[in-house]
Design a protein around this motif. Structure first.
Motif, PDB file in Angstrom:
ATOM      1  N   LEU A  43      39.781  57.892  50.978  1.00 48.38           N
ATOM      2  CA  LEU A  43      39.119  57.319  49.810  1.00 48.38           C
ATOM      3  C   LEU A  43      38.864  55.831  50.038  1.00 48.38           C
ATOM      4  O   LEU A  43      39.488  55.201  50.884  1.00 48.38           O
ATOM      5  CB  LEU A  43      39.990  57.490  48.558  1.00 48.38           C
ATOM      6  N   ARG A  44      37.971  55.277  49.265  1.00 44.01           N
ATOM      7  CA  ARG A  44      37.680  53.842  49.288  1.00 44.01           C
ATOM      8  C   ARG A  44      37.449  53.385  47.853  1.00 44.01           C
ATOM      9  O   ARG A  44      37.339  54.206  46.933  1.00 44.01           O
ATOM     10  CB  ARG A  44      36.422  53.549  50.125  1.00 44.01           C
ATOM     11  N   THR A  45      37.411  52.078  47.644  1.00 46.81           N
ATOM     12  CA  THR A  45      37.093  51.564  46.310  1.00 46.81           C
ATOM     13  C   THR A  45      35.705  50.930  46.326  1.00 46.81           C
ATOM     14  O   THR A  45      35.265  50.389  47.341  1.00 46.81           O
ATOM     15  CB  THR A  45      38.108  50.496  45.854  1.00 46.81           C
ATOM     16  N   GLU A  46      35.053  51.017  45.189  1.00 48.84           N
ATOM     17  CA  GLU A  46      33.762  50.360  45.007  1.00 48.84           C
ATOM     18  C   GLU A  46      33.816  49.550  43.725  1.00 48.84           C
ATOM     19  O   GLU A  46      34.317  50.022  42.694  1.00 48.84           O
ATOM     20  CB  GLU A  46      32.635  51.401  44.919  1.00 48.84           C
ATOM     21  N   ASN A  47      33.330  48.323  43.794  1.00 50.78           N
ATOM     22  CA  ASN A  47      33.332  47.471  42.607  1.00 50.78           C
ATOM     23  C   ASN A  47      32.395  48.023  41.543  1.00 50.78           C
ATOM     24  O   ASN A  47      31.246  48.371  41.824  1.00 50.78           O
ATOM     25  CB  ASN A  47      32.890  46.048  42.964  1.00 50.78           C
ATOM     26  N   ILE A  48      32.899  48.110  40.324  1.00 50.06           N
ATOM     27  CA  ILE A  48      32.034  48.462  39.192  1.00 50.06           C
ATOM     28  C   ILE A  48      31.306  47.221  38.709  1.00 50.06           C
ATOM     29  O   ILE A  48      30.133  47.246  38.351  1.00 50.06           O
ATOM     30  CB  ILE A  48      32.884  49.067  38.048  1.00 50.06           C
ATOM     31  N   ASP A  49      32.017  46.087  38.740  1.00 48.13           N
ATOM     32  CA  ASP A  49      31.451  44.820  38.279  1.00 48.13           C
ATOM     33  C   ASP A  49      30.956  44.009  39.478  1.00 48.13           C
ATOM     34  O   ASP A  49      31.433  42.915  39.740  1.00 48.13           O
ATOM     35  CB  ASP A  49      32.488  44.026  37.481  1.00 48.13           C
ATOM     36  N   TYR A  80      29.799  36.514  38.709  1.00 53.79           N
ATOM     37  CA  TYR A  80      30.898  35.856  37.996  1.00 53.79           C
ATOM     38  C   TYR A  80      31.973  36.863  37.591  1.00 53.79           C
ATOM     39  O   TYR A  80      31.675  38.011  37.252  1.00 53.79           O
ATOM     40  CB  TYR A  80      30.383  35.151  36.732  1.00 53.79           C
ATOM     41  N   VAL A  81      33.216  36.398  37.630  1.00 46.38           N
ATOM     42  CA  VAL A  81      34.355  37.202  37.159  1.00 46.38           C
ATOM     43  C   VAL A  81      35.196  36.328  36.244  1.00 46.38           C
ATOM     44  O   VAL A  81      35.061  35.099  36.225  1.00 46.38           O
ATOM     45  CB  VAL A  81      35.219  37.702  38.334  1.00 46.38           C
ATOM     46  N   GLY A  82      36.073  36.972  35.476  1.00 47.97           N
ATOM     47  CA  GLY A  82      36.950  36.223  34.586  1.00 47.97           C
ATOM     48  C   GLY A  82      37.903  35.326  35.359  1.00 47.97           C
ATOM     49  O   GLY A  82      38.295  35.638  36.479  1.00 47.97           O
ATOM     50  N   ARG A  87      39.503  42.912  39.205  1.00 46.02           N
ATOM     51  CA  ARG A  87      38.149  43.474  39.260  1.00 46.02           C
ATOM     52  C   ARG A  87      38.195  44.940  38.854  1.00 46.02           C
ATOM     53  O   ARG A  87      39.146  45.656  39.149  1.00 46.02           O
ATOM     54  CB  ARG A  87      37.583  43.380  40.695  1.00 46.02           C
ATOM     55  N   LYS A  88      37.117  45.409  38.222  1.00 45.98           N
ATOM     56  CA  LYS A  88      36.989  46.820  37.882  1.00 45.98           C
ATOM     57  C   LYS A  88      36.431  47.568  39.088  1.00 45.98           C
ATOM     58  O   LYS A  88      35.416  47.179  39.658  1.00 45.98           O
ATOM     59  CB  LYS A  88      36.061  47.005  36.681  1.00 45.98           C
ATOM     60  N   VAL A  89      37.121  48.651  39.485  1.00 46.82           N
ATOM     61  CA  VAL A  89      36.690  49.436  40.642  1.00 46.82           C
ATOM     62  C   VAL A  89      36.774  50.925  40.321  1.00 46.82           C
ATOM     63  O   VAL A  89      37.424  51.339  39.350  1.00 46.82           O
ATOM     64  CB  VAL A  89      37.540  49.135  41.894  1.00 46.82           C
ATOM     65  N   LYS A  90      36.123  51.720  41.168  1.00 47.44           N
ATOM     66  CA  LYS A  90      36.244  53.175  41.084  1.00 47.44           C
ATOM     67  C   LYS A  90      36.570  53.711  42.472  1.00 47.44           C
ATOM     68  O   LYS A  90      36.276  53.066  43.493  1.00 47.44           O
ATOM     69  CB  LYS A  90      34.949  53.797  40.568  1.00 47.44           C
ATOM     70  N   LEU A  91      37.194  54.870  42.517  1.00 48.22           N
ATOM     71  CA  LEU A  91      37.511  55.526  43.769  1.00 48.22           C
ATOM     72  C   LEU A  91      36.360  56.435  44.199  1.00 48.22           C
ATOM     73  O   LEU A  91      35.732  57.082  43.358  1.00 48.22           O
ATOM     74  CB  LEU A  91      38.783  56.375  43.631  1.00 48.22           C
ATOM     75  N   SER A 110      41.473  46.469  40.378  1.00 46.09           N
ATOM     76  CA  SER A 110      41.872  45.982  41.696  1.00 46.09           C
ATOM     77  C   SER A 110      42.317  44.536  41.530  1.00 46.09           C
ATOM     78  O   SER A 110      41.701  43.770  40.781  1.00 46.09           O
ATOM     79  CB  SER A 110      40.691  46.067  42.666  1.00 46.09           C
ATOM     80  N   PHE A 111      43.388  44.149  42.217  1.00 47.80           N
ATOM     81  CA  PHE A 111      43.921  42.799  42.084  1.00 47.80           C
ATOM     82  C   PHE A 111      43.884  42.102  43.435  1.00 47.80           C
ATOM     83  O   PHE A 111      44.356  42.644  44.434  1.00 47.80           O
ATOM     84  CB  PHE A 111      45.360  42.834  41.558  1.00 47.80           C
ATOM     85  N   ASN A 112      43.314  40.911  43.461  1.00 50.69           N
ATOM     86  CA  ASN A 112      43.221  40.151  44.706  1.00 50.69           C
ATOM     87  C   ASN A 112      43.679  38.713  44.483  1.00 50.69           C
ATOM     88  O   ASN A 112      43.307  38.072  43.497  1.00 50.69           O
ATOM     89  CB  ASN A 112      41.786  40.147  45.234  1.00 50.69           C
ATOM     90  N   ASN A 113      44.495  38.251  45.410  1.00 50.01           N
ATOM     91  CA  ASN A 113      45.022  36.891  45.343  1.00 50.01           C
ATOM     92  C   ASN A 113      44.168  35.927  46.154  1.00 50.01           C
ATOM     93  O   ASN A 113      43.844  36.211  47.308  1.00 50.01           O
ATOM     94  CB  ASN A 113      46.449  36.841  45.898  1.00 50.01           C
ATOM     95  N   TYR A 114      43.830  34.805  45.558  1.00 47.14           N
ATOM     96  CA  TYR A 114      43.182  33.703  46.272  1.00 47.14           C
ATOM     97  C   TYR A 114      44.141  32.515  46.219  1.00 47.14           C
ATOM     98  O   TYR A 114      44.540  32.078  45.137  1.00 47.14           O
ATOM     99  CB  TYR A 114      41.842  33.340  45.624  1.00 47.14           C
ATOM    100  N   THR A 115      44.521  32.010  47.387  1.00 45.47           N
ATOM    101  CA  THR A 115      45.484  30.914  47.448  1.00 45.47           C
ATOM    102  C   THR A 115      44.773  29.595  47.199  1.00 45.47           C
ATOM    103  O   THR A 115      43.930  29.168  47.988  1.00 45.47           O
ATOM    104  CB  THR A 115      46.192  30.896  48.812  1.00 45.47           C
ATOM    105  N   ILE A 116      45.104  28.953  46.101  1.00 49.16           N
ATOM    106  CA  ILE A 116      44.487  27.677  45.720  1.00 49.16           C
ATOM    107  C   ILE A 116      45.167  26.527  46.466  1.00 49.16           C
ATOM    108  O   ILE A 116      44.516  25.634  47.013  1.00 49.16           O
ATOM    109  CB  ILE A 116      44.578  27.457  44.195  1.00 49.16           C
ATOM    110  N   VAL A 117      46.503  26.548  46.476  1.00 54.83           N
ATOM    111  CA  VAL A 117      47.291  25.567  47.222  1.00 54.83           C
ATOM    112  C   VAL A 117      48.199  26.337  48.166  1.00 54.83           C
ATOM    113  O   VAL A 117      48.864  27.291  47.752  1.00 54.83           O
ATOM    114  CB  VAL A 117      48.147  24.682  46.288  1.00 54.83           C
ATOM    115  N   SER A 118      48.217  25.936  49.432  1.00 55.94           N
ATOM    116  CA  SER A 118      49.053  26.611  50.422  1.00 55.94           C
ATOM    117  C   SER A 118      49.999  25.602  51.060  1.00 55.94           C
ATOM    118  O   SER A 118      49.559  24.656  51.721  1.00 55.94           O
ATOM    119  CB  SER A 118      48.173  27.253  51.509  1.00 55.94           C
TER     120      SER A 118
END
Length: 463
Positions: free
Chosen positions: A56-62, A66-68, A87-91, A113-121
């Protein structure tokens, strides 16, 4: 440090306050994003090193620009801030993109789906700027007042660029709470949550075993979160370092401990401690369970007793901390420690069930699983609040500035000096090269650790 500007920490507090009124240009973020960890790819490798893709894979619905605004999370032992974007996704099937609508009687065509973006490392800005749109004039006015917007008039249609790279990371006049007593409180809770999590590993208070099996086949967790297997993009780390696929960096870790236990990583898992200190056996036959675990400890036909330890077994301060909690939970000793921990987080229902069980009352498995799940959630929320309010800001300050706050006066010690003064402490290889500070009844550790990251800027996400 530039002191006349709002700090990045203060800016993030504003973002958190108005997160429902700010949207982020995700395409701009991805195009300029530098990973701070190793890129991982979906799938598993066979014995030949070949990557086997999930079916299976995921596909973005949105699939939008722009995202929240994401939720900001401070790392617990480095000067790192992540922005968690949902993000909203479907299988869908990997081969032909056929959508998967239902799994185990549950609709799954609208997953997160949840994704982390590192602002400060590790105390360094990793995301230089964010492009945003703002729907609240109050938020706009506040950001303008703080000097991070140069526009004159509020325009909900306009895209604004908020520069992060020129902001001081922390305010010069930052204040921090006392950390006295926090480590022991966190350690006790960690021991209890480790026991509960071990019980609940293959259990759910919502779904039956057959449904959980179906979820697993479709890469879903029991909380209905997407859970694809992943692996490193490289097969040989030495080759990847030579060809420049990955690079190494020094990450500075800041840990909170006590004068007896250096940090929470010294505590073993619940199942490991169970195996070391206890025996699980059949009540009728007396047969010893060779591989004891909390996953089977709920069985009514099993009982538990202390293990007979050899004279060579060394009892550590970690053992002394964990044993009373295990004894109380398992009903071998009624010392009240588990009930006291649960009372802090208003999880009295589990405390009552454990008391009833020890008194010989029949407790249904479903009732116990529900109480364990509720208690676990409350304990995790309680711990998260302690880190959010008292520990993570202090860790971030130390990691960014390189010294303790002014009000925390403490002389630096090497591992050798700390070991002489506090002989119960145990040090890992990395910790042996660190610096240590006695602050009240706590020990603050600062030590370096080599970590690796994927070198190239890449369109995508930080997992």
């Amino acid at each position: 440090m530039t002191n006349n500007k709002i700090s990045l920490v203060e800016l993030i507090q504003i973002f958190a306050q108005y997160r429902d009124n700010i949207i982020v240009n995700i395409k701009h973020l991805q195009e300029h994003y530098q990973r701070t960890g190793i890129k991982r790819v979906k799938g598993v490798r066979n014995e030949n090193g070949e990557l086997l893709q999930p079916w299976l894979r995921t596909e973005n619905i949105d699939n939008v620009e722009y995202v929240g605004m994401g939720e900001f999370q401070f790392n617990r032992n480095t000067a790192t801030i992540n922005m968690l974007i949902k993000r909203k996704v479907k299988l869908a099937k990997f081969e032909d993109k056929t959508p998967t609508i239902e799994v185990a009687g549950l609709l799954v065509n609208d997953l997160n789906s949840f994704n982390n973006y590192t602002i400060v490392s590790d105390g360094k800005i990793n995301v230089k700027s964010l492009k945003v749109k703002i729907s609240s004039k109050k938020a706009f006015d506040l950001l303008k007042e703080k000097g991070v917007l140069d526009a004159e008039d509020f325009d909900f249609r306009a895209e604004y660029t908020i520069e992060l790279n020129n902001l001081p990371l922390v305010a010069a006049n930052s204040h921090y709470s006392s950390i006295d007593g926090l480590f022991n409180e966190l350690a006790e809770i960690k021991v209890l949550t480790s026991i509960i999590s071990a019980y609940l590993r293959k259990e759910s208070d919502v779904f039956v075993a057959g449904q959980l099996d179906e979820f697993k086949k479709h890469y879903l967790s029991k909380n209905v979160y997407i859970n694809f297997p992943t692996t490193n993009e490289y097969t040989d780390i030495h080759e990847a370092l030579v060809n420049g696929t990955i690079e190494s960096k020094i990450s500075y870790k800041i840990d909170i401990g006590s004068q007896n236990i250096l940090n929470l990583s010294k505590l073993p898992s619940a199942n490991k401690f169970l195996s070391k200190m206890y025996r699980l056996y059949d009540k009728i036959t007396g047969e010893i369970i060779i591989k004891p675990s909390f996953a089977i400890a709920l069985n009514e036909n099993l009982a538990v007793r202390h293990r007979l330890l050899s004279s060579r077994t060394k009892i550590t301060k970690v053992d002394e901390l964990m044993k009373p909690i295990f004894d109380d939970f398992l009903g071998l000793e009624q010392n009240g420690i588990v009930a006291n921990i649960l009372k802090k987080v208003d999880a009295d229902s589990l405390a009552q069930l454990l008391q009833d069980k020890q008194a010989g009352k029949q407790i249904s498995k479903e009732e116990m699983i529900a109480a364990l799940t509720t208690a676990n959630n409350k304990l995790e929320q309680y711990v998260e609040k302690i880190y959010h309010d008292k520990i993570s800001p202090l860790v971030f300050y130390i990691g960014c500035i390189g010294v303790l706050p002014n009000k925390m006066e403490a002389k630096s010690m090497t591992a050798e000096e700390a070991a002489i003064k506090y002989p119960n402490l145990q040090f890992s290889k990395d910790e042996q090269q660190g610096n240590f500070f006695a602050v009240g009844d706590s020990i603050i550790s600062i030590y370096a650790k080599t970590e690796y990251y994927s070198k190239l800027i890449s369109v995508g996400v930080e997992n």
